[in-house]
Design an enzyme around this catalytic site. Sequence first.
Site, PDB file in Angstrom:
ATOM      1  N   PRO A 132       0.809  -1.224   0.000  1.00  0.00           N
ATOM      2  CA  PRO A 132       0.000   0.000   0.000  1.00  0.00           C
ATOM      3  C   PRO A 132       0.843   1.275   0.000  1.00  0.00           C
ATOM      4  O   PRO A 132       0.453   2.279  -0.586  1.00  0.00           O
ATOM      5  CB  PRO A 132      -0.825  -0.124   1.290  1.00  0.00           C
ATOM      6  N   GLY A 133       2.012   1.249   0.654  1.00  0.00           N
ATOM      7  CA  GLY A 133       2.840   2.450   0.725  1.00  0.00           C
ATOM      8  C   GLY A 133       4.082   2.400  -0.134  1.00  0.00           C
ATOM      9  O   GLY A 133       4.899   3.319  -0.101  1.00  0.00           O
ATOM     10  N   GLY A 245       9.303  -9.054 -17.021  1.00  0.00           N
ATOM     11  CA  GLY A 245       7.903  -8.664 -16.858  1.00  0.00           C
ATOM     12  C   GLY A 245       7.557  -7.414 -17.648  1.00  0.00           C
ATOM     13  O   GLY A 245       6.459  -7.293 -18.205  1.00  0.00           O
ATOM     14  N   ARG A 271     -17.890   1.539 -42.777  1.00  0.00           N
ATOM     15  CA  ARG A 271     -18.685   2.662 -42.277  1.00  0.00           C
ATOM     16  C   ARG A 271     -18.800   3.763 -43.340  1.00  0.00           C
ATOM     17  O   ARG A 271     -17.786   4.286 -43.821  1.00  0.00           O
ATOM     18  CB  ARG A 271     -18.025   3.219 -41.006  1.00  0.00           C
ATOM     19  N   GLY A 344     -18.925   7.207 -32.038  1.00  0.00           N
ATOM     20  CA  GLY A 344     -19.779   6.831 -30.911  1.00  0.00           C
ATOM     21  C   GLY A 344     -19.849   5.335 -30.692  1.00  0.00           C
ATOM     22  O   GLY A 344     -19.995   4.868 -29.557  1.00  0.00           O
ATOM     23  N   GLU A 367       4.350  -2.963 -13.340  1.00  0.00           N
ATOM     24  CA  GLU A 367       5.733  -3.373 -13.625  1.00  0.00           C
ATOM     25  C   GLU A 367       6.679  -2.157 -13.622  1.00  0.00           C
ATOM     26  O   GLU A 367       7.699  -2.146 -14.301  1.00  0.00           O
ATOM     27  CB  GLU A 367       5.853  -4.121 -14.967  1.00  0.00           C
TER      28      GLU A 367
END
Length: 384
Positions: A132-133, A245, A271, A344, A367
């Site tokens: 956490p820190g 990694g 499209r 959209g 990482e």
Amino acid sequence: MTTNAGQFQLTEEQLAIQEMAQRFTADNITPFAGEWDEKSHFPIDVIKQSAELGFGAIYVSEEAGGIGLGRLEAALIMEAMAYGCPATSSFISIHNMAAWMIDRFASDEIKAKYLPDLVTMEKVASYALTEPGSGSDAAGLKTRVRLDGDHYVLNGTKQFISGSGFNDVYVTMVRTGDHKTKGITCLVIDKDTPGLSFGKPEKKLGWNASPTAQLIFEDARVPVANRVGPEGDGFRYAMMGLDGGRLNIGACSLGGAQRCLDEAVSYTKERQQFGQPIADFQNTQFMLADMATELEAARALLYLAAAKVTDNAPDKSRFSAMAKRLATDSGSNVVNNALQLFGGYGYLKEYPIERFWRDLRVHSILEGTNQVMRMIVGRDMLRQ
């Protein structure tokens, strides 16, 4: 006139590995990834199925039962699988990093105990470094141990651990001394260890097909025999693991971005706006050209960095940091532009673009953040 283009091309063996991973992805991942994301389903059955191809031990040595490939081959596999689902591909990368650390640095006893099941993915492994820190400041970890006979007693919390609560094995960095880096030791910890518990699954923006939670130690007892290498070498192992990694997470960005580029090419041909396909507009062509160029440049650097890590080149860490930074930033940029080309519709969950947009966003954080990647490169340059 002859050219040396061959040295920049994949070998026949590498192309075969890439094709095998692409085929597995097309059959087992791509058709289902959208549903996995929507339902936050963890496809552990598919992940374990990949071990039948050797993907549970990509760069574990052949002596230990792995397929003993190099980092470029591993990147090809991760890139191919991320074309279907970056979260699933990244999860397999993390398992491989943990298995490699055991194979590379652990005692014969630990290898014999864990690697057979990890190679087949009968058991799945997590890598636990972040707290956490202590995120970017990885050496600032505070999970402490004290020695009690032939056991270490652990107290502390690990944060953002992929597979936490689901996986069987946790390759974990803990503090055994006061020195910031040389006071860190690596332990292999079983899921059923007394005193080990797991936080609730985190609700995330992306990577919904991969569970993430805290790893919590409250007087958890781990045998000293489960230590990887000598006390104090854990941080060095962790950093070596991160070189690979970082390549894998960069490769996952390349794979996801390539999927979105391919989807954008197909969509813009179909499209119609102002009476013609939007692919006919020069602006569309310029965007697609820039996306393709950016992707190929990042891919070339990542493949070069992978070769350097395999060869243990002196500048391998600098190149893996550069490649991770460029591939993850470029990947997110390509996906963002693909979403723009879809208009959209790109914002709707009926199309895969928004899922890749969410999944790839975290790659510039984990990482090692891309800001830390710049620090690694800059400091290495100034040491010259």
